[in-house]
Design an enzyme around this catalytic site. Structure first.
Site, PDB file in Angstrom:
ATOM      1  N   ARG A 113     -33.716 -12.231   1.314  1.00  0.00           N
ATOM      2  CA  ARG A 113     -35.060 -12.507   1.860  1.00  0.00           C
ATOM      3  C   ARG A 113     -35.737 -11.230   2.384  1.00  0.00           C
ATOM      4  NH1 ARG A 113     -33.497 -16.614  -0.279  1.00  0.00           N
ATOM      5  NH2 ARG A 113     -33.807 -18.754   0.457  1.00  0.00           N
ATOM      6  N   GLU A 152     -37.738 -16.264   9.035  1.00  0.00           N
ATOM      7  CA  GLU A 152     -38.052 -15.889   7.642  1.00  0.00           C
ATOM      8  C   GLU A 152     -39.578 -15.888   7.455  1.00  0.00           C
ATOM      9  OE1 GLU A 152     -36.139 -18.073   4.263  1.00  0.00           O
ATOM     10  OE2 GLU A 152     -38.208 -18.304   3.568  1.00  0.00           O
ATOM     11  N   SER A 202     -37.590 -22.973   4.933  1.00  0.00           N
ATOM     12  CA  SER A 202     -36.685 -22.509   6.000  1.00  0.00           C
ATOM     13  C   SER A 202     -37.464 -21.631   6.966  1.00  0.00           C
ATOM     14  CB  SER A 202     -35.548 -21.668   5.421  1.00  0.00           C
ATOM     15  OG  SER A 202     -34.814 -22.408   4.481  1.00  0.00           O
TER      16      SER A 202
HETATM   17  P1  FAD Z   1     -47.844 -16.367   1.218  1.00  0.00           P
HETATM   18  O1  FAD Z   1     -47.298 -17.310   2.236  1.00  0.00           O
HETATM   19  O2  FAD Z   1     -49.262 -16.497   0.846  1.00  0.00           O
HETATM   20  O3  FAD Z   1     -47.558 -14.873   1.705  1.00  0.00           O
HETATM   21  C1  FAD Z   1     -46.308 -14.510   2.228  1.00  0.00           C
HETATM   22  C2  FAD Z   1     -46.349 -13.012   2.600  1.00  0.00           C
HETATM   23  O4  FAD Z   1     -46.483 -12.217   1.428  1.00  0.00           O
HETATM   24  C3  FAD Z   1     -47.546 -12.649   3.470  1.00  0.00           C
HETATM   25  O5  FAD Z   1     -47.132 -11.611   4.339  1.00  0.00           O
HETATM   26  C4  FAD Z   1     -48.580 -12.133   2.471  1.00  0.00           C
HETATM   27  O6  FAD Z   1     -49.495 -11.231   3.039  1.00  0.00           O
HETATM   28  C5  FAD Z   1     -47.681 -11.458   1.455  1.00  0.00           C
HETATM   29  N1  FAD Z   1     -48.218 -11.482   0.085  1.00  0.00           N
HETATM   30  C6  FAD Z   1     -48.462 -12.589  -0.663  1.00  0.00           C
HETATM   31  N2  FAD Z   1     -48.882 -12.230  -1.891  1.00  0.00           N
HETATM   32  C7  FAD Z   1     -48.920 -10.883  -1.911  1.00  0.00           C
HETATM   33  C8  FAD Z   1     -49.286  -9.915  -2.897  1.00  0.00           C
HETATM   34  N3  FAD Z   1     -49.702 -10.271  -4.112  1.00  0.00           N
HETATM   35  N4  FAD Z   1     -49.216  -8.598  -2.572  1.00  0.00           N
HETATM   36  C9  FAD Z   1     -48.792  -8.220  -1.340  1.00  0.00           C
HETATM   37  N5  FAD Z   1     -48.437  -9.092  -0.374  1.00  0.00           N
HETATM   38  C10 FAD Z   1     -48.496 -10.404  -0.651  1.00  0.00           C
HETATM   39  N6  FAD Z   1     -38.529 -19.344  -0.285  1.00  0.00           N
HETATM   40  C11 FAD Z   1     -37.363 -19.003  -0.916  1.00  0.00           C
HETATM   41  O7  FAD Z   1     -37.057 -17.806  -1.063  1.00  0.00           O
HETATM   42  N7  FAD Z   1     -36.507 -19.958  -1.393  1.00  0.00           N
HETATM   43  C12 FAD Z   1     -36.774 -21.280  -1.278  1.00  0.00           C
HETATM   44  O8  FAD Z   1     -35.975 -22.101  -1.725  1.00  0.00           O
HETATM   45  C13 FAD Z   1     -37.982 -21.672  -0.633  1.00  0.00           C
HETATM   46  N8  FAD Z   1     -38.279 -22.991  -0.467  1.00  0.00           N
HETATM   47  C14 FAD Z   1     -39.431 -23.360   0.150  1.00  0.00           C
HETATM   48  C15 FAD Z   1     -39.721 -24.727   0.284  1.00  0.00           C
HETATM   49  C16 FAD Z   1     -40.884 -25.147   0.888  1.00  0.00           C
HETATM   50  C17 FAD Z   1     -41.176 -26.609   1.021  1.00  0.00           C
HETATM   51  C18 FAD Z   1     -41.807 -24.172   1.367  1.00  0.00           C
HETATM   52  C19 FAD Z   1     -43.101 -24.602   2.003  1.00  0.00           C
HETATM   53  C20 FAD Z   1     -41.525 -22.808   1.264  1.00  0.00           C
HETATM   54  C21 FAD Z   1     -40.330 -22.388   0.652  1.00  0.00           C
HETATM   55  N9  FAD Z   1     -39.993 -21.022   0.512  1.00  0.00           N
HETATM   56  C22 FAD Z   1     -38.843 -20.656  -0.139  1.00  0.00           C
HETATM   57  C23 FAD Z   1     -40.877 -19.974   1.077  1.00  0.00           C
HETATM   58  C24 FAD Z   1     -42.061 -19.586   0.142  1.00  0.00           C
HETATM   59  O9  FAD Z   1     -42.248 -20.565  -0.854  1.00  0.00           O
HETATM   60  C25 FAD Z   1     -41.821 -18.241  -0.532  1.00  0.00           C
HETATM   61  O10 FAD Z   1     -41.658 -17.235   0.440  1.00  0.00           O
HETATM   62  C26 FAD Z   1     -42.990 -17.847  -1.440  1.00  0.00           C
HETATM   63  O11 FAD Z   1     -42.641 -16.726  -2.219  1.00  0.00           O
HETATM   64  C27 FAD Z   1     -44.268 -17.545  -0.674  1.00  0.00           C
HETATM   65  O12 FAD Z   1     -45.307 -17.409  -1.624  1.00  0.00           O
HETATM   66  P2  FAD Z   1     -46.833 -17.514  -1.202  1.00  0.00           P
HETATM   67  O13 FAD Z   1     -47.637 -17.123  -2.382  1.00  0.00           O
HETATM   68  O14 FAD Z   1     -47.108 -18.855  -0.632  1.00  0.00           O
HETATM   69  O15 FAD Z   1     -46.903 -16.396  -0.076  1.00  0.00           O
HETATM   70  N1  EPU Z   2     -26.709 -28.340   7.261  1.00  0.00           N
HETATM   71  C1  EPU Z   2     -26.447 -28.973   8.460  1.00  0.00           C
HETATM   72  N2  EPU Z   2     -27.275 -29.995   8.823  1.00  0.00           N
HETATM   73  C2  EPU Z   2     -28.329 -30.383   8.058  1.00  0.00           C
HETATM   74  C3  EPU Z   2     -28.590 -29.723   6.847  1.00  0.00           C
HETATM   75  C4  EPU Z   2     -27.757 -28.689   6.471  1.00  0.00           C
HETATM   76  O1  EPU Z   2     -25.497 -28.665   9.164  1.00  0.00           O
HETATM   77  O2  EPU Z   2     -29.015 -31.323   8.475  1.00  0.00           O
HETATM   78  C5  EPU Z   2     -25.809 -27.248   6.857  1.00  0.00           C
HETATM   79  C6  EPU Z   2     -24.689 -27.766   5.947  1.00  0.00           C
HETATM   80  O3  EPU Z   2     -23.526 -27.044   6.282  1.00  0.00           O
HETATM   81  C7  EPU Z   2     -25.185 -27.366   4.574  1.00  0.00           C
HETATM   82  C8  EPU Z   2     -25.860 -26.044   4.883  1.00  0.00           C
HETATM   83  O4  EPU Z   2     -26.508 -26.260   6.131  1.00  0.00           O
HETATM   84  O5  EPU Z   2     -24.133 -27.211   3.656  1.00  0.00           O
HETATM   85  C9  EPU Z   2     -26.819 -25.516   3.840  1.00  0.00           C
HETATM   86  O6  EPU Z   2     -27.903 -26.409   3.692  1.00  0.00           O
HETATM   87  P1  EPU Z   2     -28.843 -26.344   2.403  1.00  0.00           P
HETATM   88  O7  EPU Z   2     -28.023 -26.430   1.168  1.00  0.00           O
HETATM   89  O8  EPU Z   2     -29.927 -27.339   2.599  1.00  0.00           O
HETATM   90  O9  EPU Z   2     -29.432 -24.874   2.377  1.00  0.00           O
HETATM   91  P2  EPU Z   2     -29.961 -23.901   3.523  1.00  0.00           P
HETATM   92  O10 EPU Z   2     -28.936 -22.850   3.767  1.00  0.00           O
HETATM   93  O11 EPU Z   2     -30.471 -24.635   4.696  1.00  0.00           O
HETATM   94  C10 EPU Z   2     -30.972 -22.163   1.853  1.00  0.00           C
HETATM   95  C11 EPU Z   2     -32.254 -21.411   1.734  1.00  0.00           C
HETATM   96  C12 EPU Z   2     -33.304 -22.285   1.069  1.00  0.00           C
HETATM   97  C13 EPU Z   2     -32.818 -22.633  -0.322  1.00  0.00           C
HETATM   98  C14 EPU Z   2     -31.477 -23.391  -0.206  1.00  0.00           C
HETATM   99  C15 EPU Z   2     -30.860 -23.650  -1.557  1.00  0.00           C
HETATM  100  C16 EPU Z   2     -32.352 -19.785   3.523  1.00  0.00           C
HETATM  101  C17 EPU Z   2     -32.916 -19.429   4.849  1.00  0.00           C
HETATM  102  N3  EPU Z   2     -32.702 -20.971   3.046  1.00  0.00           N
HETATM  103  O12 EPU Z   2     -31.205 -23.238   2.748  1.00  0.00           O
HETATM  104  O13 EPU Z   2     -34.504 -21.538   0.961  1.00  0.00           O
HETATM  105  O14 EPU Z   2     -33.754 -23.442  -0.995  1.00  0.00           O
HETATM  106  O15 EPU Z   2     -30.543 -22.600   0.558  1.00  0.00           O
HETATM  107  O16 EPU Z   2     -30.351 -22.464  -2.088  1.00  0.00           O
HETATM  108  O17 EPU Z   2     -31.620 -18.987   2.929  1.00  0.00           O
HETATM  109  C18 EPU Z   2     -36.532 -20.994   2.128  1.00  0.00           C
HETATM  110  O18 EPU Z   2     -36.138 -19.815   2.094  1.00  0.00           O
HETATM  111  O19 EPU Z   2     -37.631 -21.322   2.603  1.00  0.00           O
HETATM  112  C19 EPU Z   2     -35.664 -22.030   1.569  1.00  0.00           C
HETATM  113  C20 EPU Z   2     -35.981 -23.324   1.584  1.00  0.00           C
END
Ligand code: FAD
Ligand code: EPU
Length: 337
Positions: free
Chosen positions: A164, A333, A238
């Site tokens: 990240r 994050e 997250s």
């Molecule tokens: P924004 O929120 O619009 O911007 C994020 C940052 O990047 C800001 O600082 C912005 O200024 C900068 N930025 C954006 N675009 C540019 C650009 N073109 N040039 C320079 N700077 C820029 N993330 C994960 O890694 N894994 C996940 O599994 C994951 N699951 C998610 C689930 C949900 C339900 C949600 C809501 C979010 C999740 N995220 C996850 C976080 C998010 O989706 C990612 O970080 C995504 O890449 C953000 O994209 P955005 O276009 O919305 O960025």
């Molecule tokens: N857990 C609990 N309680 C809960 C839920 C989860 O204790 O209610 C614990 C369990 O041990 C479980 C573990 O958390 O095994 C991991 O949970 P999960 O698989 O849901 O994944 P996560 O670690 O919470 C990360 C990323 C996600 C990504 C998933 C799948 C980060 C900060 N988050 O979540 O990314 O989608 O793994 O790979 O690394 C994001 O970055 O926004 C994001 C959603």
């Protein structure tokens, strides 16, 4: 270039926080980006580059020019026997790009299905899920230097990708606008199915042949079952990163909490922040319009009229209680604005 004044950003951030931008513009080309930067410079205003707003928390009105990145385009650049190289505009929607890759049988990003946001933001924090991070399929990106207005190329090494993390969140913060990302995808897939939940779904559908589409479908199903849909409940995924602690600290905590989950990495043991937050008693807790999600405590939510300031203050309380209980400091994050 059309610059609007005093625009609500509620529809432009997945937390659904209602704060205003002093100025707002949509950029569809590099010229739009340059013109907008020049407008902001004349007015001596900071700028915010906005993608899908899925990783930001608005804590105040922005006395700034918000530049929404809508640079589009998906172009195959070259291919050889094994790989295809595709340049994708920063304003393309990440999940749509994943679907395009799957339709073309280009493998490598299927595990990253349904992550919200834009392609341009994907290198910012080296997005990752279900055992894959974009650094594994990343070839290079092109970015506009905000000072010189030149386009510069960055390869994976220059991006300094980590968990990240990238150089754009650190040393080069606020210095570049990512305009396009080139991915190197495989023509013959290497399936990544180690993640337990993916295996379970594939096992259930044993009669089906495993493919990048079936992995994508499995990831989509898991994500829908665990994570709140921002269209229904505001959130940014997250809220914190999963912390890594030393083996020694892990053993110390495990002697008191034998159930603590932990995954060995090169730097130590990675602990799910969701577990720490649940143990600290926050899971499902609601405080007026905001709260901690009932299924995934790593996700902070806005039920509708919540304020970014309240979410920030809740996140600080969570950090404090996890630190007191386990001696572990959680790092957000999400980007605070
Ligand atoms: P924004 O929120 O619009 O911007 C994020 C940052 O990047 C800001 O600082 C912005 O200024 C900068 N930025 C954006 N675009 C540019 C650009 N073109 N040039 C320079 N700077 C820029 N993330 C994960 O890694 N894994 C996940 O599994 C994951 N699951 C998610 C689930 C949900 C339900 C949600 C809501 C979010 C999740 N995220 C996850 C976080 C998010 O989706 C990612 O970080 C995504 O890449 C953000 O994209 P955005 O276009 O919305 O960025
Ligand atoms: N857990 C609990 N309680 C809960 C839920 C989860 O204790 O209610 C614990 C369990 O041990 C479980 C573990 O958390 O095994 C991991 O949970 P999960 O698989 O849901 O994944 P996560 O670690 O919470 C990360 C990323 C996600 C990504 C998933 C799948 C980060 C900060 N988050 O979540 O990314 O989608 O793994 O790979 O690394 C994001 O970055 O926004 C994001 C959603």
């Amino acid at each position: 270039m059309n610059i609007q004044e005093n625009i609500s950003l509620q529809a432009f951030n997945t937390f659904g926080i209602n704060k205003n931008a002093r100025f707002f513009t949509v950029c569809k080309s590099i010229d739009d980006l340059k013109d907008s930067l020049s407008f902001a410079a004349k007015k001596n205003l900071p700028v915010l580059i906005l993608g899908g707003g899925s990783n930001i928390l608005l804590t105040k009105d922005l006395e700034a020019l918000v530049m929404k990145n809508e640079l589009k385009g998906i172009h195959k650049i070259k291919e050889d026997k094994e790989y295809v190289w595709v340049e994708v505009g920063a304003g393309e929607i990440w999940h749509d790009w994943v679907m395009t890759a799957i339709e073309n049988n280009w493998a490598g990003i299927e595990n990253l299905s349904l992550i919200p946001g834009t392609v341009g933001a994907s290198p910012m924090q080296n997005i990752g899920a279900y055992g894959v991070e974009i650094k594994e399929v990343f070839e290079e990106l092109k970015a506009l230097n905000r000072k010189t207005l030149e386009i510069e190329k960055f390869d994976a090494e220059a991006c300094q990708f980590g968990y990240r993390e990238s150089v754009f969140k650190n040393e080069l913060k606020d210095q570049y606008i990512i305009c396009s990302v080139t991915f190197r995808l495989r023509k013959n897939p290497i399936f990544k199915t180690e993640y337990g939940a993916i295996q379970e779904i594939l096992e259930k559908n044993k009669s089906q042949k495993i493919s990048i589409k079936s992995i994508s479908d499995a990831v989509i199903a898991i994500r829908k079952s665990k994570l709140p849909n921002p269209k229904e409940i505001g959130n940014a995924g997250s809220f914190f990163k999963n912390p890594t602690i030393s083996n020694k600290q892990y053993e110390r905590i495990r002697s008191e909490y034998p159930q603590i989950p932990g995954y060995p990495t090169e730097e130590g043991i990675k602990i799910p922040a969701a577990w720490l937050i649940e143990q600290a008693g926050w899971k499902g807790k609601r405080f007026g319009e905001i709260g901690v999600h009932e299924k995934q405590p790593l996700v902070l939510v806005n039920y509708g009229k919540g304020e970014g300031k309240e979410v920030k203050s809740l996140s600080e309380k969570i950090q404090k209680s996890v630190l007191e209980k386990f001696g572990i400091q959680l790092t957000p994050e999400v980007n605070f604005l």
